[in-house]
Design a protein around this motif. Structure first.
Motif: not given
Length: 125
Positions: A41-53, A55-62
């Protein structure tokens, strides 16, 4: 594309996938087929897009992953469950908040009529 127009288009494509496949498959099958339809359909789509958490100064890739992210604003969470629960609602709201995305759709493909099992969520944060 305006948000309401985008969600309308995506829901229509999801219903098309559901009509073709019916209920009873795994989430991954519906996700892959909807991804295909959205791309066509011509849409920009990402599958299984990573979403880090963050928390303050910490990036949690869980391993949190958005099923589908469309036009970098619409989060799609696909389920194949008997009924939605509060946990499903909390999950999509959390994804909206963490990714700072404005809108999300929770879709349950394990239903006779898909349009009766789509919930729309707005990020109010």
């Amino acid at each position: 594309m305006e948000i309401n127009e985008l969600t309308y288009k995506v829901i229509g494509l999801a219903i098309e996938v559901h009509k073709e496949l019916g209920p009873g498959l795994l989430e991954s099958a519906y996700q892959e087929c909807l991804f295909y339809e959205l791309k066509n359909a011509g849409l920009k789509v990402e599958k299984e897009k990573a979403l880090p958490v963050i928390y303050k100064d910490i990036k949690l890739d869980h391993g949190y992953r958005i099923d589908l992210l469309i036009e970098n604003k619409l989060v799609i969470e696909i389920k194949t469950v008997e009924n939605f629960t509060d946990v499903h609602f909390a999950q999509i709201l959390t994804y909206l908040k963490l990714g700072n995305h404005p809108i999300g759709l929770l879709m349950n493909f394990h239903s006779k009529i898909l349009k009766n099992n789509i919930k729309r969520f707005i990020n109010n944060t």
